[in-house]
Motif scaffolding. Structure first.
Motif, mmCIF file in Angstrom:
data_model
loop_
_atom_site.group_PDB
_atom_site.id
_atom_site.type_symbol
_atom_site.label_atom_id
_atom_site.label_comp_id
_atom_site.label_asym_id
_atom_site.label_seq_id
_atom_site.Cartn_x
_atom_site.Cartn_y
_atom_site.Cartn_z
ATOM 1 N N VAL A 374 0.844 -1.190 0.000
ATOM 2 C CA VAL A 374 0.000 0.000 0.000
ATOM 3 C C VAL A 374 0.882 1.242 0.000
ATOM 4 O O VAL A 374 1.844 1.336 0.766
ATOM 5 C CB VAL A 374 -0.926 0.013 1.229
ATOM 6 N N LEU A 375 0.547 2.199 -0.844
ATOM 7 C CA LEU A 375 1.280 3.459 -0.877
ATOM 8 C C LEU A 375 0.861 4.353 0.284
ATOM 9 O O LEU A 375 -0.318 4.440 0.625
ATOM 10 C CB LEU A 375 1.013 4.191 -2.191
ATOM 11 N N ASP A 376 1.836 5.024 0.879
ATOM 12 C CA ASP A 376 1.541 6.024 1.899
ATOM 13 C C ASP A 376 0.906 7.242 1.230
ATOM 14 O O ASP A 376 1.185 7.541 0.063
ATOM 15 C CB ASP A 376 2.823 6.465 2.595
ATOM 16 N N PRO A 377 0.080 7.997 1.942
ATOM 17 C CA PRO A 377 -0.437 9.247 1.368
ATOM 18 C C PRO A 377 0.702 10.242 1.174
ATOM 19 O O PRO A 377 1.636 10.290 1.977
ATOM 20 C CB PRO A 377 -1.443 9.724 2.414
ATOM 21 N N PRO A 378 0.663 11.037 0.113
ATOM 22 C CA PRO A 378 1.716 12.039 -0.099
ATOM 23 C C PRO A 378 1.793 13.017 1.069
ATOM 24 O O PRO A 378 0.792 13.321 1.719
ATOM 25 C CB PRO A 378 1.280 12.748 -1.385
ATOM 26 N N THR A 379 2.981 13.511 1.332
ATOM 27 C CA THR A 379 3.166 14.541 2.351
ATOM 28 C C THR A 379 3.211 15.907 1.681
ATOM 29 O O THR A 379 3.627 16.039 0.523
ATOM 30 C CB THR A 379 4.459 14.319 3.149
ATOM 31 N N MET A 380 2.760 16.931 2.409
ATOM 32 C CA MET A 380 2.748 18.302 1.890
ATOM 33 C C MET A 380 3.606 19.182 2.780
ATOM 34 O O MET A 380 3.579 19.071 4.003
ATOM 35 C CB MET A 380 1.326 18.857 1.861
ATOM 36 N N SER A 381 4.337 20.072 2.142
ATOM 37 C CA SER A 381 5.164 21.030 2.873
ATOM 38 C C SER A 381 5.079 22.382 2.162
ATOM 39 O O SER A 381 5.319 22.460 0.959
ATOM 40 C CB SER A 381 6.610 20.543 2.912
ATOM 41 N N PRO A 382 4.697 23.423 2.900
ATOM 42 C CA PRO A 382 4.325 23.426 4.313
ATOM 43 C C PRO A 382 2.934 22.842 4.517
ATOM 44 O O PRO A 382 2.214 22.590 3.570
ATOM 45 C CB PRO A 382 4.352 24.916 4.655
ATOM 46 N N ARG A 383 2.588 22.639 5.791
ATOM 47 C CA ARG A 383 1.235 22.209 6.117
ATOM 48 C C ARG A 383 0.267 23.348 5.880
ATOM 49 O O ARG A 383 0.643 24.499 5.710
ATOM 50 C CB ARG A 383 1.165 21.759 7.593
ATOM 51 N N GLY A 384 -1.018 23.016 5.855
ATOM 52 C CA GLY A 384 -2.029 24.030 5.635
ATOM 53 C C GLY A 384 -2.047 25.093 6.716
ATOM 54 O O GLY A 384 -1.507 24.908 7.810
ATOM 55 N N GLY A 385 -2.678 26.225 6.406
ATOM 56 C CA GLY A 385 -2.771 27.313 7.359
ATOM 57 C C GLY A 385 -3.050 28.617 6.634
ATOM 58 O O GLY A 385 -3.455 28.632 5.471
ATOM 59 N N ALA A 386 -2.804 29.713 7.330
ATOM 60 C CA ALA A 386 -3.032 31.050 6.771
ATOM 61 C C ALA A 386 -1.702 31.654 6.336
ATOM 62 O O ALA A 386 -0.715 31.620 7.088
ATOM 63 C CB ALA A 386 -3.722 31.942 7.793
ATOM 64 N N PHE A 387 -1.688 32.217 5.128
ATOM 65 C CA PHE A 387 -0.472 32.801 4.569
ATOM 66 C C PHE A 387 -0.816 34.173 3.985
ATOM 67 O O PHE A 387 -1.848 34.351 3.328
ATOM 68 C CB PHE A 387 0.108 31.895 3.478
ATOM 69 N N SER A 388 0.062 35.143 4.205
ATOM 70 C CA SER A 388 -0.218 36.509 3.758
ATOM 71 C C SER A 388 0.018 36.704 2.277
ATOM 72 O O SER A 388 -0.558 37.600 1.658
ATOM 73 C CB SER A 388 0.636 37.500 4.549
ATOM 74 N N GLY A 389 0.888 35.893 1.684
ATOM 75 C CA GLY A 389 1.198 36.036 0.270
ATOM 76 C C GLY A 389 1.322 34.692 -0.409
ATOM 77 O O GLY A 389 0.935 33.651 0.143
ATOM 78 N N ALA A 447 -4.506 12.622 0.785
ATOM 79 C CA ALA A 447 -3.978 13.609 1.734
ATOM 80 C C ALA A 447 -4.624 14.958 1.443
ATOM 81 O O ALA A 447 -4.901 15.275 0.279
ATOM 82 C CB ALA A 447 -2.473 13.704 1.600
ATOM 83 N N GLN A 448 -4.850 15.732 2.477
ATOM 84 C CA GLN A 448 -5.545 17.009 2.286
ATOM 85 C C GLN A 448 -5.025 18.071 3.231
ATOM 86 O O GLN A 448 -4.753 17.795 4.401
ATOM 87 C CB GLN A 448 -7.048 16.835 2.517
ATOM 88 N N GLU A 449 -4.883 19.292 2.716
ATOM 89 C CA GLU A 449 -4.563 20.460 3.536
ATOM 90 C C GLU A 449 -5.333 21.653 2.994
ATOM 91 O O GLU A 449 -5.564 21.781 1.778
ATOM 92 C CB GLU A 449 -3.057 20.766 3.497
ATOM 93 N N VAL A 450 -5.734 22.544 3.889
ATOM 94 C CA VAL A 450 -6.469 23.752 3.516
ATOM 95 C C VAL A 450 -5.531 24.943 3.679
ATOM 96 O O VAL A 450 -4.924 25.142 4.743
ATOM 97 C CB VAL A 450 -7.721 23.940 4.388
ATOM 98 N N PHE A 451 -5.415 25.771 2.599
ATOM 99 C CA PHE A 451 -4.528 26.927 2.599
ATOM 100 C C PHE A 451 -5.364 28.199 2.417
ATOM 101 O O PHE A 451 -6.125 28.333 1.454
ATOM 102 C CB PHE A 451 -3.503 26.811 1.465
ATOM 103 N N ILE A 452 -5.239 29.118 3.368
ATOM 104 C CA ILE A 452 -5.877 30.422 3.280
ATOM 105 C C ILE A 452 -4.780 31.404 2.858
ATOM 106 O O ILE A 452 -3.862 31.715 3.646
ATOM 107 C CB ILE A 452 -6.490 30.844 4.623
ATOM 108 N N VAL A 453 -4.863 31.888 1.614
ATOM 109 C CA VAL A 453 -3.803 32.711 1.046
ATOM 110 C C VAL A 453 -4.343 34.116 0.795
ATOM 111 O O VAL A 453 -5.405 34.285 0.178
ATOM 112 C CB VAL A 453 -3.254 32.105 -0.249
ATOM 113 N N GLY A 454 -3.608 35.126 1.238
ATOM 114 C CA GLY A 454 -4.030 36.507 1.029
ATOM 115 C C GLY A 454 -4.824 37.032 2.196
ATOM 116 O O GLY A 454 -5.133 36.339 3.166
ATOM 117 N N ASN A 455 -5.181 38.311 2.130
ATOM 118 C CA ASN A 455 -5.933 38.965 3.214
ATOM 119 C C ASN A 455 -7.411 38.601 3.153
ATOM 120 O O ASN A 455 -7.974 38.415 2.095
ATOM 121 C CB ASN A 455 -5.769 40.495 3.095
#
Length: 455
Positions: A374-389, A447-455
């Protein structure tokens, strides 16, 4: 006059000896008796606890009758020390156990739950190692009493130890405490300890489990060294002390099913994993217990436990989830819930840390079951979060040559979706989901991550 008193004393000793003859094999009063519990002192029913939970419960542990020397944990006369093969995971705490059985019999079963007489009191003290460089250094945290009440049920109470170990105070409700732990490097980390409430106790100790959990044949068919220095099989010792009805034939002990401890290399990984589930899950996962398909009790044959390759009620958003998916830890929901301290953790009460050895044992068992790699789920870098740009997302897969497919709209990626080749630049919010594929392997979960980008 002295001679008369000596003669009277001799008659009393003779009468006691006739009424309580030593078991076969006891050569003299100076020779250790062959059974750890060769003589039994029946304590008062309930000790000093009320027969019903609505009664007045002693505010101090020293007032319960459990110990004659509370500070030093010296039990009162008649309390029987005991241990079990596979303990419930309690955040790494060490436990000392005693039980006070009144002048009545325990209804014995070779496979099911035992029924303890009303007035029985179980006493369990928890001490947490607080110095990784010196595991013998422990902090005493709590003592729990479980009382078999006069109505045929049970109730539990918790006493929290004072810092100087002089006594322990009754808790009226649950409580958490941050315990400082010295690491091997000499730094200090903090571990959360949860003191359960009385309703918490009843979540597992209830009519569905006959009230008492760990004390049963498959947990106590083991050797134990008693304070007298005698080492004996616990079942045999209890039997020869006259605790059981019906009595147990010593010759039958070898044929009884016995749980396997996690480090018992003489037992299969399957036996050890099923034993772990029996101790940590079977209090709820059994017929008539929680809403679930499977039965975690060890005495239920594996083929009837509904553990392996069986659907689950709550899928946690995983494709093709199973209670245990053969050779696939990622789709094994049981493994997922043991390997977390989030809201979905199991057991859900009185566990603030992950039992790393237990998780490793379950992983070894699952991966030993037949099935495709079984394949492992892909890893993401960076992890999800809030980013200004603008943010660049890198995806990685442990298996060489695996093909990573991804989406940015939250949909499940399939083999025809975008192939990952270079870092993904995000300039606006996105839900990044990725999955790995390779011929000869079972595809990864998403694999899933949520990214909030911008103001």
């Amino acid at each position: 006059m002295v001679c008369k008193y000596r003669a009277l004393l001799a008659l009393i000793v003779a009468a006691v000896t006739l009424a309580n003859p030593p078991p076969a094999g006891a050569e003299s009063k100076n020779t250790p008796l062959p059974y750890g519990l060769s003589a039994r002192i029946a304590p008062a029913a309930y000790l000093r606890m009320p027969p019903l939970p609505a009664g007045k419960i002693p505010p101090l542990l020293s007032q319960t009758g459990a110990f004659r020397d509370t500070r030093n944990l010296v039990p009162s006369a008649g309390l029987i020390p005991y241990d079990i093969v596979v303990p419930f995971w309690s955040d790494g705490a060490a436990k000392e156990r005693w039980v006070a059985v009144p002048n009545a019999k325990v209804k014995y079963s070779s496979s099911g739950d035992w029924i303890f007489p009303r007035g029985t009191v179980f006493v369990k003290t928890f001490e947490l190692p607080v110095d990784a460089a010196n595991p013998g250094v422990k902090r005493r945290l709590e003592t729990r009493l479980l009382v078999c009440d006069s109505a045929g049920g049970v109730y539990g109470v918790v006493y929290k130890w004072r810092p100087d170990n002089s006594d322990a105070d009754l808790l009226e409700t649950s409580r958490t405490e941050e315990i400082p732990i010295k690491t091997a490097a000499g730094q200090v980390r903090r571990q959360t300890w949860y003191y359960p409430s009385r309703p918490d106790c009843l979540a597992c100790h209830n009519a569905k489990t006959s009230g008492v959990l760990g004390v049963k044949a498959r947990q106590m068919n083991r050797t134990f060294t008693y304070p007298s220095g005698v080492t004996d099989n616990e079942l045999r010792a209890w039997n020869h002390a006259g605790l059981f009805t019906p009595e147990v034939n010593d010759a039958d002990l070898a044929a009884l099913a016995t749980l396997a401890s996690a480090d018992d290399a003489a037992r299969s990984v399957q036996d050890r994993a099923r034993s772990y589930l029996d101790a940590n899950c079977a209090q709820c996962h059994r017929p008539g217990g929680t809403v679930a398909y499977f039965d975690a009790r060890y005495d239920t044959p594996l083929e009837k436990q509904e553990l392996i390759d069986v659907p689950v009620l709550i899928d946690q958003g995983i494709d093709r989830p199973r209670v245990i998916s053969p050779h696939d830890i990622w789709r094994s929901i049981m493994y997922m819930r043991v390997n977390t301290v989030d809201d979905i953790k199991m057991p859900p009460i009185a566990r603030e840390t992950i039992d790393q050895k237990g998780v490793e044992l379950l992983r070894d068992w699952i991966q030993s079951l037949p099935g495709r790699a079984v394949l492992d789920p892909p890893t993401m870098s960076p992890r999800g979060g809030a980013f200004s740009g603008t943010v660049e997302i890198s995806l990685a897969e442990r298996e060489p040559g695996a093909d990573i497919r991804y989406t940015l709209d939250g949909s499940v990626p399939g083999p025809s979706d975008m192939r990952y080749e270079n870092p993904i630049k995000l300039t606006s919010p996105a839900v990044v989901r990725a999955r790995a594929y390779k011929d000869g392997f079972t595809r990864s979960i998403t694999a899933q991550e949520v990214f909030i980008v911008g103001n």
